[in-house]
Motif scaffolding. Structure first.
Motif, mmCIF file in Angstrom:
data_model
loop_
_atom_site.group_PDB
_atom_site.id
_atom_site.type_symbol
_atom_site.label_atom_id
_atom_site.label_comp_id
_atom_site.label_asym_id
_atom_site.label_seq_id
_atom_site.Cartn_x
_atom_site.Cartn_y
_atom_site.Cartn_z
ATOM 1 N N ARG A 132 0.853 -1.196 0.000
ATOM 2 C CA ARG A 132 0.000 0.000 0.000
ATOM 3 C C ARG A 132 0.883 1.238 0.000
ATOM 4 N NH1 ARG A 132 -1.732 3.060 4.362
ATOM 5 N NH2 ARG A 132 -0.784 1.558 5.790
ATOM 6 N N LEU A 133 0.491 2.246 -0.784
ATOM 7 C CA LEU A 133 1.243 3.499 -0.777
ATOM 8 C C LEU A 133 1.020 4.201 0.550
ATOM 9 C CD1 LEU A 133 0.746 4.922 -4.387
ATOM 10 C CD2 LEU A 133 2.825 3.980 -3.379
ATOM 11 N N VAL A 134 2.095 4.513 1.240
ATOM 12 C CA VAL A 134 2.027 5.030 2.603
ATOM 13 C C VAL A 134 2.612 6.433 2.668
ATOM 14 C CG1 VAL A 134 2.957 4.733 4.940
ATOM 15 C CG2 VAL A 134 2.082 2.755 3.691
ATOM 16 N N ASP A 135 1.938 7.321 3.398
ATOM 17 C CA ASP A 135 2.497 8.633 3.709
ATOM 18 C C ASP A 135 3.316 8.454 4.980
ATOM 19 O OD1 ASP A 135 2.976 11.212 4.770
ATOM 20 O OD2 ASP A 135 1.207 12.015 3.764
ATOM 21 N N LEU A 187 1.062 -12.585 -25.475
ATOM 22 C CA LEU A 187 0.486 -12.879 -24.161
ATOM 23 C C LEU A 187 -1.044 -12.894 -24.207
ATOM 24 C CD1 LEU A 187 2.816 -10.725 -21.878
ATOM 25 C CD2 LEU A 187 2.732 -13.219 -21.985
ATOM 26 N N LYS A 188 -1.623 -12.260 -25.221
ATOM 27 C CA LYS A 188 -3.082 -12.239 -25.340
ATOM 28 C C LYS A 188 -3.652 -13.638 -25.513
ATOM 29 C CE LYS A 188 -3.135 -7.625 -27.456
ATOM 30 N NZ LYS A 188 -3.478 -6.836 -28.675
ATOM 31 N N ARG A 189 -2.825 -14.568 -25.970
ATOM 32 C CA ARG A 189 -3.286 -15.945 -26.180
ATOM 33 C C ARG A 189 -3.007 -16.831 -24.965
ATOM 34 N NH1 ARG A 189 -0.934 -14.831 -31.411
ATOM 35 N NH2 ARG A 189 0.923 -16.090 -30.954
ATOM 36 N N HIS A 190 -2.606 -16.201 -23.864
ATOM 37 C CA HIS A 190 -2.256 -16.966 -22.663
ATOM 38 C C HIS A 190 -3.135 -16.589 -21.482
ATOM 39 C CE1 HIS A 190 1.533 -18.977 -23.933
ATOM 40 N NE2 HIS A 190 1.524 -18.010 -24.841
ATOM 41 N N LEU A 191 -3.180 -17.485 -20.496
ATOM 42 C CA LEU A 191 -3.817 -17.187 -19.213
ATOM 43 C C LEU A 191 -2.789 -16.462 -18.358
ATOM 44 C CD1 LEU A 191 -5.616 -20.589 -18.466
ATOM 45 C CD2 LEU A 191 -6.670 -18.449 -19.211
ATOM 46 N N CYS A 192 -3.077 -15.223 -18.012
ATOM 47 C CA CYS A 192 -2.127 -14.412 -17.262
ATOM 48 C C CYS A 192 -2.747 -13.948 -15.955
ATOM 49 C CB CYS A 192 -1.696 -13.194 -18.087
ATOM 50 S SG CYS A 192 -0.829 -13.640 -19.618
ATOM 51 N N ILE A 193 -2.021 -14.121 -14.864
ATOM 52 C CA ILE A 193 -2.492 -13.725 -13.534
ATOM 53 C C ILE A 193 -2.418 -12.208 -13.415
ATOM 54 C CG2 ILE A 193 -2.058 -13.942 -11.060
ATOM 55 C CD1 ILE A 193 -0.689 -16.685 -11.828
ATOM 56 N N GLN A 194 -3.515 -11.595 -13.023
ATOM 57 C CA GLN A 194 -3.545 -10.144 -12.892
ATOM 58 C C GLN A 194 -2.858 -9.701 -11.596
ATOM 59 O OE1 GLN A 194 -7.198 -8.005 -14.128
ATOM 60 N NE2 GLN A 194 -8.136 -10.028 -14.303
ATOM 61 N N ASN A 195 -2.060 -8.654 -11.702
ATOM 62 C CA ASN A 195 -1.377 -8.083 -10.537
ATOM 63 C C ASN A 195 -2.205 -6.935 -9.967
ATOM 64 O OD1 ASN A 195 0.625 -9.318 -12.388
ATOM 65 N ND2 ASN A 195 2.078 -8.760 -10.797
ATOM 66 N N MET A 196 -2.454 -6.979 -8.656
ATOM 67 C CA MET A 196 -3.248 -5.942 -7.998
ATOM 68 C C MET A 196 -2.426 -5.197 -6.960
ATOM 69 S SD MET A 196 -7.033 -7.409 -7.123
ATOM 70 C CE MET A 196 -6.381 -8.373 -5.772
ATOM 71 N N PHE A 197 -2.739 -3.908 -6.808
ATOM 72 C CA PHE A 197 -2.292 -3.161 -5.641
ATOM 73 C C PHE A 197 -3.250 -3.480 -4.496
ATOM 74 C CE2 PHE A 197 -0.630 -0.348 -9.041
ATOM 75 C CZ PHE A 197 0.704 -0.357 -8.675
ATOM 76 N N PRO A 198 -2.862 -3.245 -3.247
ATOM 77 C CA PRO A 198 -3.785 -3.477 -2.127
ATOM 78 C C PRO A 198 -5.097 -2.703 -2.260
ATOM 79 C CG PRO A 198 -1.566 -3.240 -1.301
ATOM 80 C CD PRO A 198 -1.508 -2.903 -2.767
ATOM 81 N N SER A 199 -5.079 -1.607 -3.017
ATOM 82 C CA SER A 199 -6.303 -0.820 -3.226
ATOM 83 C C SER A 199 -7.287 -1.534 -4.136
ATOM 84 C CB SER A 199 -5.949 0.536 -3.841
ATOM 85 O OG SER A 199 -5.395 0.362 -5.140
ATOM 86 N N GLY A 200 -6.818 -2.579 -4.827
ATOM 87 C CA GLY A 200 -7.671 -3.279 -5.772
ATOM 88 C C GLY A 200 -7.397 -2.900 -7.211
ATOM 89 N N ALA A 201 -6.657 -1.828 -7.434
ATOM 90 C CA ALA A 201 -6.324 -1.400 -8.795
ATOM 91 C C ALA A 201 -5.354 -2.403 -9.428
ATOM 92 C CB ALA A 201 -5.697 -0.011 -8.772
ATOM 93 N N ARG A 202 -5.586 -2.716 -10.702
ATOM 94 C CA ARG A 202 -4.695 -3.615 -11.436
ATOM 95 C C ARG A 202 -3.572 -2.814 -12.084
ATOM 96 N NH1 ARG A 202 -9.266 -5.817 -9.226
ATOM 97 N NH2 ARG A 202 -9.608 -7.958 -9.942
ATOM 98 N N TYR A 203 -2.415 -3.424 -12.218
ATOM 99 C CA TYR A 203 -1.351 -2.732 -12.935
ATOM 100 C C TYR A 203 -0.842 -3.576 -14.089
ATOM 101 C CZ TYR A 203 1.898 -5.286 -9.765
ATOM 102 O OH TYR A 203 2.579 -6.237 -9.044
ATOM 103 N N ALA A 204 -0.394 -2.877 -15.120
ATOM 104 C CA ALA A 204 -0.012 -3.519 -16.377
ATOM 105 C C ALA A 204 1.363 -4.166 -16.280
ATOM 106 C CB ALA A 204 -0.033 -2.492 -17.502
ATOM 107 N N TRP A 205 1.592 -5.118 -17.164
ATOM 108 C CA TRP A 205 2.913 -5.709 -17.322
ATOM 109 C C TRP A 205 3.662 -4.843 -18.327
ATOM 110 C CZ3 TRP A 205 2.302 -11.779 -17.836
ATOM 111 C CH2 TRP A 205 1.533 -12.247 -16.747
ATOM 112 N N GLU A 206 4.837 -4.336 -17.923
ATOM 113 C CA GLU A 206 5.583 -3.409 -18.768
ATOM 114 C C GLU A 206 6.805 -4.097 -19.376
ATOM 115 O OE1 GLU A 206 4.494 -0.472 -19.407
ATOM 116 O OE2 GLU A 206 2.950 -0.220 -17.852
#
Length: 295
Positions: A132-135, A187-206
């Motif tokens: 989680r992003l922390v202040d 990768l579009k032809r594969h099953l790929c596990i989605q990466n989430m931040f603790p907030s629930g937002a997904r982030y892309a594979w770069e």
């Protein structure tokens, strides 16, 4: 000033920083009710409400703002005076609180903690590992560790090692049914596990290669916010995972996981230990900085 009065002021200052009785209690090592009782005693003694309280939030009144504006410099001076006593001790002492991303914590500070505490037996190191992003100022940490692009502006930042990257891995059993991708577009032809931040937002594979960048957003049936769980899912053949390379190294070396798109996976931004500028820095915190710099 009596010790009880000083304790009440310190409790109020902790609540003012965190805007939370619970977090103030955690910082001071007491219950939230004990902090609340101390602040109530202070308000009764001065005859002025210092905090506005609701079931969901805590905020400073105008009087509370005025008081904390005087208390912060005063407590800073006291901390500096106490820290000056370190010249008469053999080693630094006291508590240092650090926030570090859970997903990379073992690779960044795991090899630092043991030698640091052995060298400084009076040091108390409190490490909070969360993605989680922390202040760090608001939540009472002395320092945090983040990648360069996420360091808050105005912070002092010390570049640290290692510099790591995210890699794509899958199990041999998974690749028995699907060909290995040669480019990120496949990768579009594969099953790929989605990466989430603790907030629930997904982030892309770069990905990046020869000046070409590709951002891929997985749409697989499984989303996780923990790299160990991603690793386990990949080992179980659920799909491809995008995880920190040091976490997957042993499984790759043993053949339990297969790494793909290696030439597309580039090093992430450098890591930094960051902290707010401060007039008085504790000897314990200086020891942490020296250990991270040496590592």
């Amino acid at each position: 000033m009596r010790a009880a009065e000083l304790s009440e002021l310190a409790a109020f200052a902790a609540v003012a920083r965190h805007k939370s009785f619970r977090k103030a209690g955690e910082e001071r090592g007491v219950t939230a009710s004990a902090v609340s009782h101390a602040v109530l005693n202070l308000e009764d003694r001065v005859g002025i409400r210092l905090l506005n309280r609701t079931t969901r939030s805590v905020s400073l009144t105008e009087a509370g703002e005025l008081l904390i504006s005087h208390l912060d410099p005063a407590f800073g001076e006291m901390a500096g005076a106490l820290d000056a006593l370190n010249r008469y001790r053999d080693t630094p002492f006291g508590k240092v609180r650090i926030n570090v991303p859970n997903s990379i914590g073992p690779f960044v500070i795991g090899h630092v903690v043991g030698p640091l505490l052995k060298k400084n037996p009076n040091l108390q190191l409190e490490i909070n590992a969360t993605d989680r992003l922390v202040d760090i100022v608001e939540e009472g940490f002395d320092a945090g560790i983040r990648f360069g692009e996420r360091v808050t502006e105005g912070m002092i930042a010390l570049r640290i090692k290692p510099r790591i990257r995210l890699v794509v891995v899958g199990s041999p059993a998974y690749f028995e049914t699907r060909p290995k991708p040669e480019t990120p577009h496949e990768l579009k032809r594969h099953l790929c596990i989605q990466n989430m931040f603790p907030s629930g937002a997904r982030y892309a594979w770069e990905f990046e290669k020869d000046g070409q960048t590709v951002s891929f957003q997985p749409t697989g049936p499984l989303s996780l916010d923990d790299h160990e769980l991603m690793m386990q899912a990949a080992l179980d053949g659920v799909g491809l995972a995008y995880v920190w390379e040091p976490r997957a190294e042993r499984a790759i070396a043993s053949g339990k996981l297969v790494q793909v798109l290696d030439d597309w996976c580039q090093l992430e931004e450098p890591l930094y230990l960051y902290y707010p500028s401060r007039r008085h820095m504790s000897a314990g915190f200086r020891a942490v900085i020296e250990a991270m710099r040496a590592a």
